[in-house]
Motif scaffolding. Structure first.
Motif, PDB file in Angstrom:
ATOM      1  N   SER A 287       0.726  -1.298  -0.005  1.00  0.00           N
ATOM      2  CA  SER A 287       0.130   0.220   0.008  1.00  0.00           C
ATOM      3  C   SER A 287       0.827   1.049  -0.174  1.00  0.00           C
ATOM      4  O   SER A 287       2.075   1.111   0.259  1.00  0.00           O
ATOM      5  CB  SER A 287      -0.854  -0.285   1.178  1.00  0.00           C
ATOM      6  OG  SER A 287      -0.071  -0.016   2.393  1.00  0.00           O
ATOM      7  N   ARG A 292       0.111  -2.008   4.715  1.00  0.00           N
ATOM      8  CA  ARG A 292      -0.383  -3.354   4.251  1.00  0.00           C
ATOM      9  C   ARG A 292       0.342  -3.960   3.238  1.00  0.00           C
ATOM     10  O   ARG A 292       0.640  -2.978   2.074  1.00  0.00           O
ATOM     11  CB  ARG A 292      -2.037  -3.235   3.701  1.00  0.00           C
ATOM     12  CG  ARG A 292      -2.793  -2.704   4.798  1.00  0.00           C
ATOM     13  CD  ARG A 292      -4.177  -2.464   4.501  1.00  0.00           C
ATOM     14  NE  ARG A 292      -5.182  -2.530   5.584  1.00  0.00           N
ATOM     15  CZ  ARG A 292      -6.479  -2.227   5.438  1.00  0.00           C
ATOM     16  NH1 ARG A 292      -7.079  -1.913   4.300  1.00  0.00           N
ATOM     17  NH2 ARG A 292      -7.168  -1.931   6.501  1.00  0.00           N
ATOM     18  N   ASP A 309      -1.291  -6.776   7.872  1.00  0.00           N
ATOM     19  CA  ASP A 309      -1.609  -5.182   8.211  1.00  0.00           C
ATOM     20  C   ASP A 309      -0.671  -4.976   9.466  1.00  0.00           C
ATOM     21  O   ASP A 309      -1.058  -5.555  10.581  1.00  0.00           O
ATOM     22  CB  ASP A 309      -2.989  -5.052   8.703  1.00  0.00           C
ATOM     23  CG  ASP A 309      -3.496  -3.675   8.674  1.00  0.00           C
ATOM     24  OD1 ASP A 309      -2.532  -2.750   9.357  1.00  0.00           O
ATOM     25  OD2 ASP A 309      -4.450  -3.115   8.266  1.00  0.00           O
ATOM     26  N   ASP A 341      -4.711   2.161  -1.175  1.00  0.00           N
ATOM     27  CA  ASP A 341      -4.463   2.154   0.426  1.00  0.00           C
ATOM     28  C   ASP A 341      -4.662   0.937   0.897  1.00  0.00           C
ATOM     29  O   ASP A 341      -4.763   0.450   1.881  1.00  0.00           O
ATOM     30  CB  ASP A 341      -5.456   3.240   0.872  1.00  0.00           C
ATOM     31  CG  ASP A 341      -6.867   2.730   0.743  1.00  0.00           C
ATOM     32  OD1 ASP A 341      -7.276   1.805  -0.035  1.00  0.00           O
ATOM     33  OD2 ASP A 341      -7.820   3.596   1.029  1.00  0.00           O
ATOM     34  N   SER A 343      -7.350  -1.196   0.686  1.00  0.00           N
ATOM     35  CA  SER A 343      -8.695  -1.508   1.166  1.00  0.00           C
ATOM     36  C   SER A 343      -9.337  -2.375   0.208  1.00  0.00           C
ATOM     37  O   SER A 343     -10.315  -2.927   0.635  1.00  0.00           O
ATOM     38  CB  SER A 343      -9.268  -0.043   1.432  1.00  0.00           C
ATOM     39  OG  SER A 343      -9.502   0.467   0.302  1.00  0.00           O
ATOM     40  N   LYS A 344      -8.916  -2.313  -1.363  1.00  0.00           N
ATOM     41  CA  LYS A 344      -9.575  -3.272  -1.978  1.00  0.00           C
ATOM     42  C   LYS A 344      -8.616  -4.219  -2.795  1.00  0.00           C
ATOM     43  O   LYS A 344      -7.732  -3.501  -3.443  1.00  0.00           O
ATOM     44  CB  LYS A 344     -10.331  -2.429  -3.015  1.00  0.00           C
ATOM     45  CG  LYS A 344     -11.681  -1.719  -2.294  1.00  0.00           C
ATOM     46  CD  LYS A 344     -12.337  -1.015  -3.451  1.00  0.00           C
ATOM     47  CE  LYS A 344     -13.891  -0.275  -2.897  1.00  0.00           C
ATOM     48  NZ  LYS A 344     -14.619   0.192  -3.954  1.00  0.00           N
ATOM     49  N   GLU A 370     -12.956  -6.346  -0.352  1.00  0.00           N
ATOM     50  CA  GLU A 370     -13.014  -5.243   0.475  1.00  0.00           C
ATOM     51  C   GLU A 370     -12.814  -5.402   1.897  1.00  0.00           C
ATOM     52  O   GLU A 370     -13.426  -5.967   2.576  1.00  0.00           O
ATOM     53  CB  GLU A 370     -14.249  -4.484   0.341  1.00  0.00           C
ATOM     54  CG  GLU A 370     -14.225  -2.986   0.742  1.00  0.00           C
ATOM     55  CD  GLU A 370     -15.646  -2.188   0.154  1.00  0.00           C
ATOM     56  OE1 GLU A 370     -15.316  -0.877   0.555  1.00  0.00           O
ATOM     57  OE2 GLU A 370     -16.511  -2.715  -0.223  1.00  0.00           O
ATOM     58  N   ILE A 371     -11.704  -4.778   2.488  1.00  0.00           N
ATOM     59  CA  ILE A 371     -11.161  -4.860   3.760  1.00  0.00           C
ATOM     60  C   ILE A 371     -12.156  -3.884   4.735  1.00  0.00           C
ATOM     61  O   ILE A 371     -12.108  -2.925   4.680  1.00  0.00           O
ATOM     62  CB  ILE A 371      -9.815  -4.331   4.101  1.00  0.00           C
ATOM     63  CG1 ILE A 371      -8.855  -5.278   2.888  1.00  0.00           C
ATOM     64  CG2 ILE A 371      -9.312  -4.800   5.354  1.00  0.00           C
ATOM     65  CD1 ILE A 371      -8.908  -6.446   2.953  1.00  0.00           C
ATOM     66  N   GLU A 373     -13.118  -3.162   9.107  1.00  0.00           N
ATOM     67  CA  GLU A 373     -12.605  -3.399  10.236  1.00  0.00           C
ATOM     68  C   GLU A 373     -13.948  -3.169  11.174  1.00  0.00           C
ATOM     69  O   GLU A 373     -14.483  -2.259  11.273  1.00  0.00           O
ATOM     70  CB  GLU A 373     -11.615  -2.616  10.438  1.00  0.00           C
ATOM     71  CG  GLU A 373     -10.793  -2.385  11.935  1.00  0.00           C
ATOM     72  CD  GLU A 373      -9.580  -1.625  12.078  1.00  0.00           C
ATOM     73  OE1 GLU A 373      -8.848  -1.624  12.976  1.00  0.00           O
ATOM     74  OE2 GLU A 373      -9.387  -1.047  11.108  1.00  0.00           O
ATOM     75  N   LEU A 378     -10.067  -7.238  11.307  1.00  0.00           N
ATOM     76  CA  LEU A 378     -10.100  -7.205   9.865  1.00  0.00           C
ATOM     77  C   LEU A 378     -10.903  -8.298   9.345  1.00  0.00           C
ATOM     78  O   LEU A 378     -10.948  -9.525   9.748  1.00  0.00           O
ATOM     79  CB  LEU A 378      -8.826  -7.051   9.605  1.00  0.00           C
ATOM     80  CG  LEU A 378      -7.781  -5.922   9.707  1.00  0.00           C
ATOM     81  CD1 LEU A 378      -6.598  -6.142   9.002  1.00  0.00           C
ATOM     82  CD2 LEU A 378      -8.467  -4.729   9.401  1.00  0.00           C
TER      83      LEU A 378
END
Length: 791
Positions: A287, A292, A309, A341, A343-344, A370-371, A373, A378
Motif C-alpha cells: 500500500s 499493508r 496489516d 491504500d 482497502s480493495k 474489500e477490507i 474493520e 479485519l
C-alpha cells in the motif's frame, strides 16, 4: 574557457566537456514542420565526448535497465551501452544514467552506475543494478551485480554486499521522500537496507546478507521496501515466536520486520512466501503508506492469498481467498492488483468462493475483497464481479487496473457478461481464447467495470470489443509477467489503450505490402463509451506495417520492440511498449504513454502525417478534441477518430525513433532517436530527446539569432558568462534550448555504430558472440527458479 559559435541551427556554448545547445524545429523541404501543442525538442542525453566516443541509449528492453521519467518531466533515468563519463567508476558496458533539467541551465546528465572492484561477469536474467526509482527519481533502489568480491562497499553502514537506497542528488526529494533520502545522504549517498555492521546493524549479529537478500517491491516513494531473504533477518516475530528460514521482510526507517506470517501467527513455510503473484505481478501489493502488504504462500498444498496489516493493533494477517458460502475444491488463485491504500484487493480464482459464483475448474472469476474493520478485527467482504448466468466467465490472464481507487477495472473473458452492444454495434460472443492452445480465428471479449460511488455498487459490465487470441499481449502477460503486457489504463481510469489486429472500428487494417492483419493501437473512452483507432491512417488508407521478427533490421530486431513482445512474425502498423522490467520476467513500472486527458503516445512505421517521410517507425501523439492543441478546426483533426495525430519525432530519421516515457501530464515526451535534432548532437548513436510543451509556467529558452559561423575556436568570442552544470563539473553535462534553422542545416542521418549483427553483442567496444535468444531466456527462467529455491 567558454566560446560561442554559430553552428547551423542556432547558438551554442562550449567548454571542455560542456555544451549548451539551443534545440530547433527542422523544416523539411516543401513542408512546414510544426510539433503539436507548441512543443520544442530538447536534447536530454549528453552529446559525444571530445574524442568522438558515443554511448548509445537503450530502448525499453526485456530485463534491461529501468527507464522512468519523473512525474513533473524534469528528470529521466535510462540505460546506456557504455558510459557517458570519460573515466567511468562503474560498469563500462551497460550503465544507468540520470538526466535532470534546471529551469535556468537546461539538461545535465551523469552516470549513476555503482563502482566495482573488477568485472562483474554475465548475470543472465538478473537485469541491471537499478531495480526501482521513487516517483520523483530522487531515490533509487540498487542491487549490486556480481559476487561479493567484486562489489565495492557503497556505504560505511554496509557489512557486505546488500540492497541499497541511493540518494540521487542534486534532485531535491519531495515531502514523502525526505525521510529515506536523508538516511541515504547520512551514509554517503547509499543506505544499506540489511546490515550487521556495528553501529548500523538491523539484522542479528553474524547474519550473512550477501547473496541472500533481494528486492521485491516498494511504496512509490521507496520509504517502505519489501525484501525477500533466504536467511532470517529478525530473531522474533511480533508475537514472540522464533523466526527461521526464508521469508518476506519490510524495511522502513532503518528497521526490518517479518511480513510472511500466517493468520495463526506462524511463519509461512520456508521458501514459499511470494509478493503478489509469483513475484511477477505486484501492482499495489504494498500500500502507498506501507501499512499493508499482500502476499501468497506458494506451497501447492496450502496456496492462498494473504494481507499483512502492520498498522493494526495488534498486527494481523488476513486470508483473502477464504470461501464465503461457496463449495468445491481449491484451485490456484492469482493476485491481480490492489488500490493505493490496500482497502480493495482484486484476484482471480477458479474456486467457487461464493454460493452464487459460476466459476469452474480452470475457468476463473474475478473477485473483489474489500477490507472491513470492526472491534479491531479485519475481515474481507467478498464479491464476485463476473457472474455469468449462461456459463462461466473464464477471465483471462492479467486484469487491467483502473484509477487509484480502483473504481474502473478492465479485463478480458471468454464468457458473455452482457448482451448490450458496443459503440460499433458489435456484441459479445462466447470466446475461445487460450494462451496454451491458440486457435486461429478465436476471439474473446474485452469488458469494463465501474464502481458507482453514490450507490456503492458495481454497475453492469460494459462490452468494449472482441479481441483476437493473437492479441494476447494486451492481457495474457505469460501468467502474470507484466513485462509482456502492452495495454494501459489512464490513472483516473477513464481511458484504456490497447492493441488489436481486428478491424474494431471499420478501418481496413490489412497491410498494404503483405496482406496480413496489422496490429493497431486503440483508445477506449469510458466517459463517452466510444472506441477509436488512434493509430489508423487519417486518410483511411490501408496501413503500411513492418514485420516484427529477429531478422528485422539486418538481424538486430525492431528497436521499437526490443522486448520481443510480437516477434513471432507479427505485423505492426503501430505499437505501445510493455512494462519496464528490472529483471527478466519481473516489472514494477509502466511507461506513461496515456494521460488522464486521453493524450496517447505510440510508435508507428506508417506515414500518418505528410512530414513522416522515412518509412521507419516514428513517435506519434494522439489527442482527443479539446486536449492540448487539438480542435475540430485543426488541420490534423479526424472526424473518424474525433482527435488529432501529430509527430513527436522528426519523421526523417535514418533509423527508428522510439517512445521511452512521459511526464504525468504528457507535456514532456521522452523518445529515442538517432536523428540529429540539436546542434550539439553530432554523434551517430541514439540519443534521448524531450518534446517539451512551451508555456508560461514552463517556458522553452528564447530563440537566439545565429551570428556568422566561426571556423576555429580562436575566431569565436568568449561567452559573457558560463552556465553552471547541475551536477557540478562533469564531462557529461548537456544543456538545450530553442532555435530555428534553415532547411539546409539539417544534417544527414548517419548509421548507428553501437549495435552488433545478429548473434553478437557489444562488450567493451567489441562485438562478441552471444547465445541465441531462446537459449538465453530458457537459462534465465532456470536461473530464476534456482534463485527462488536458494540454489
Amino acid at each position: 574557457m567558454f566560446v560561442a559559435c554559430a553552428l547551423a541551427g542556432g547558438l551554442w556554448l562550449s567548454a571542455p566537456g560542456l555544451a549548451l545547445a539551443l534545440p530547433y524545429l527542422p523544416r523539411p523541404a516543401g513542408a512546414e514542420f510544426v510539433l503539436p501543442d507548441d512543443r520544442a525538442w530538447e536534447l536530454v542525453s549528453p552529446p559525444p565526448r571530445k574524442n568522438g566516443a558515443t554511448a548509445a541509449v537503450l530502448p525499453v528492453s526485456e530485463g534491461g535497465a529501468v527507464i522512468e521519467a519523473g512525474e513533473d518531466g524534469d528528470a529521466i533515468a535510462y540505460g546506456m551501452l557504455g558510459s557517458i563519463e570519460a573515466e567511468p567508476a562503474g560498469n563500462t558496458n551497460y550503465s544507468q544514467a540520470l538526466s535532470v533539467r534546471d529551469p535556468a541551465a537546461g539538461w545535465s546528465s551523469r552516470d549513476i552506475a555503482t563502482p566495482h572492484e573488477q568485472a562483474t561477469g554475465v548475470s543472465i536474467g538478473d537485469g541491471q543494478e537499478y531495480r526501482s526509482f521513487s516517483s520523483d527519481l530522487s531515490l533509487g533502489l540498487v542491487e549490486q551485480l556480481g559476487p561479493p568480491a567484486v562489489a565495492a562497499s557503497l556505504s560505511p553502514g554496509a557489512s557486505e554486499k546488500t540492497v541499497y537506497l541511493r540518494a540521487d542528488e542534486p534532485l531535491s526529494p519531495g515531502t514523502l521522500e525526505q525521510g529515506a533520502f536523508g538516511e541515504a545522504v547520512a551514509e554517503g549517498g547509499y543506505k544499506a537496507l540489511a546490515t550487521s555492521k556495528p553501529g548500523y546493524e538491523n539484522v542479528p549479529p553474524g547474519t550473512k546478507v550477501s547473496g541472500s537478500v533481494e528486492f521485491m517491491g516498494a511504496t512509490p516513494n521507496l520509504s517502505h521496501v519489501v525484501l525477500y531473504s533466504r536467511v532470517p533477518l529478525t530473531t522474533k516475530t511480533p508475537e514472540g515466536n522464533t523466526t527461521t528460514g526464508s521469508g518476506l521482510y519490510e524495511w522502513s526507517a532503518g528497521q526490518l520486520q517479518l511480513i510472511s506470517l500466517l493468520p495463526n501467527h506462524e511463519q509461512a513455510s520456508s521458501g514459499n512466501a511470494i509478493l503478489g503473484y509469483k513475484d511477477a505481478d505486484a501492482r499495489g501489493a504494498v500500500s502507498s503508506d506501507g501499512s499493508r502488504v499482500i502476499w501468497s504462500n506458494g506451497q501447492r498444498s496450502e496456496e492462498h492469498l494473504y494481507m499483512r496489516d502492520v498498522a493494526s493493533e495488534p498486527e494481523q494477517t488476513l486470508q483473502l481467498d477464504a470461501p464465503h458460502g461457496g463449495s468445491g475444491p481449491t484451485y490456484e488463485e492469482n493476485f491481480q492488483f490492489a488500490n493505493s491504500d490496500g482497502s480493495k484487493v482484486f484476484f482471480t480464482d477458479a474456486t467457487k468462493l461464493l454460493e452464487k459464483s459460476t466459476t469452474a475448474e480452470g475457468e476463473s472469476d474475478l473477485y473483489e475483497c474489500e477490507i472491513a474493520e470492526a472491534a479491531g478485527e479485519l475481515s474481507c467482504e467478498l464479491r464476485d464481479l463476473t457472474i455469468d448466468s449462461g456459463g462461466h466467465a473464464d477471465v483471462q490472464g492479467v486484469v487491467l487496473a483502473g484509477s487509484n481507487d480502483s473504481s474502473y477495472v478492465y479485463f478480458v473473458a471468454n464468457g458473455i457478461l452482457t448482451r448490450v452492444a458496443n459503440s460499433e454495434g458489435e456484441e459479445a460472443s462466447l470466446g475461445h481464447c487460450n494462451p496454451n492452445n491458440a486457435q486461429p480465428g478465436a476471439t474473446c471479449n474485452l469488458y469494463m467495470l465501474h464502481y458507482d460511488e453514490e450507490t456503492k455498487e458495481w454497475e453492469a459490465p460494459v462490452f468494449i470489443a472482441r479481441l483476437a487470441n493473437e492479441d494476447e499481449r494486451d492481457w495474457e502477460g505469460l501468467r502474470g509477467n507484466l513485462e509482456k503486457v502492452t495495454s494501459r489504463v489512464s490513472p483516473n481510469g477513464r481511458y484504456l489503450a490497447f492493441m488489436s489486429e481486428r478491424e474494431l472500428t471499420g478501418y481496413d487494417n490489412m497491410d498494404t505490402n503483405s496482406g496480413a492483419a496489422d496490429e493497431e493501437v486503440f483508445l477506449y473512452d469510458a466517459g463517452s463509451n466510444r472506441l477509436v483507432c488512434a493509430s489508423c491512417n487519417p486518410t483511411g488508407e490501408r496501413p503500411v506495417g513492418v514485420l516484427d521478427s529477429v531478422e528485422a533490421n539486418a538481424g538486430t530486431g525492431l528497436l521499437i520492440d526490443e522486448q520481443g513482445l510480437w516477434d513471432g512474425g507479427r505485423w505492426l502498423a503501430a505499437n505501445i511498449p510493455g512494462w519496464t522490467g528490472f529483471r527478466l520476467g519481473t516489472a514494477s513500472y509502466q511507461s506513461r504513454y496515456l494521460s488522464d486527458e486521453g493524450r496517447l503516445f505510440f510508435n508507428s512505421p506508417d506515414a500518418l502525417v505528410a512530414q513522416a517521410t522515412n518509412g521507419l517507425a516514428d513517435v506519434y501523439e494522439y489527442e482527443p478534441a479539446g486536449v492540448g492543441g487539438c480542435e475540430a478546426s485543426s488541420a490534423t483533426f479526424s472526424e473518424r477518430s474525433e482527435g488529432c495525430v501529430g509527430l513527436i519525432s522528426s519523421g526523417s530519421s535514418g533509423e527508428e525513433s522510439v517512445f521511452l516515457d512521459a511526464s504525468t501530464s504528457g507535456e514532456d515526451v521522452f523518445f529515442l532517436s538517432s536523428a540529429q535534432l540539436a546542434p550539439a548532437d553530432t554523434g551517430s548513436a541514439s540519443a534521448v530527446y524531450d518534446a517539451h510543451v512551451c508555456s508560461a509556467a514552463s517556458p522553452c529558452p528564447t530563440e537566439a539569432v545565429s551570428p556568422p559561423p566561426c571556423g576555429t575556436e580562436a575566431s569565436c568570442k568568449a561567452a559573457p558568462s558560463p552556465q553552471p552544470p547541475i551536477f557540478g563539473a562533469s564531462g557529461s553535462a548537456t544543456f538545450s534550448g530553442a532555435g530555428n534553422p534553415a532547411p539546409s542545416s539539417m544534417p544527414e542521418p548517419t548509421p548507428k555504430g553501437a549495435r552488433c549483427a545478429k548473434g553478437k553483442k557489444l562488450e567493451h567496444g567489441k562485438c562478441v558472440k552471444t547465445r541465441t535468444r531462446t537459449r538465453t531466456r530458457a537459462k534465465a527462467k532456470r536461473a530464476g527458479k534456482d534463485r527462488r529455491a536458494g540454489r
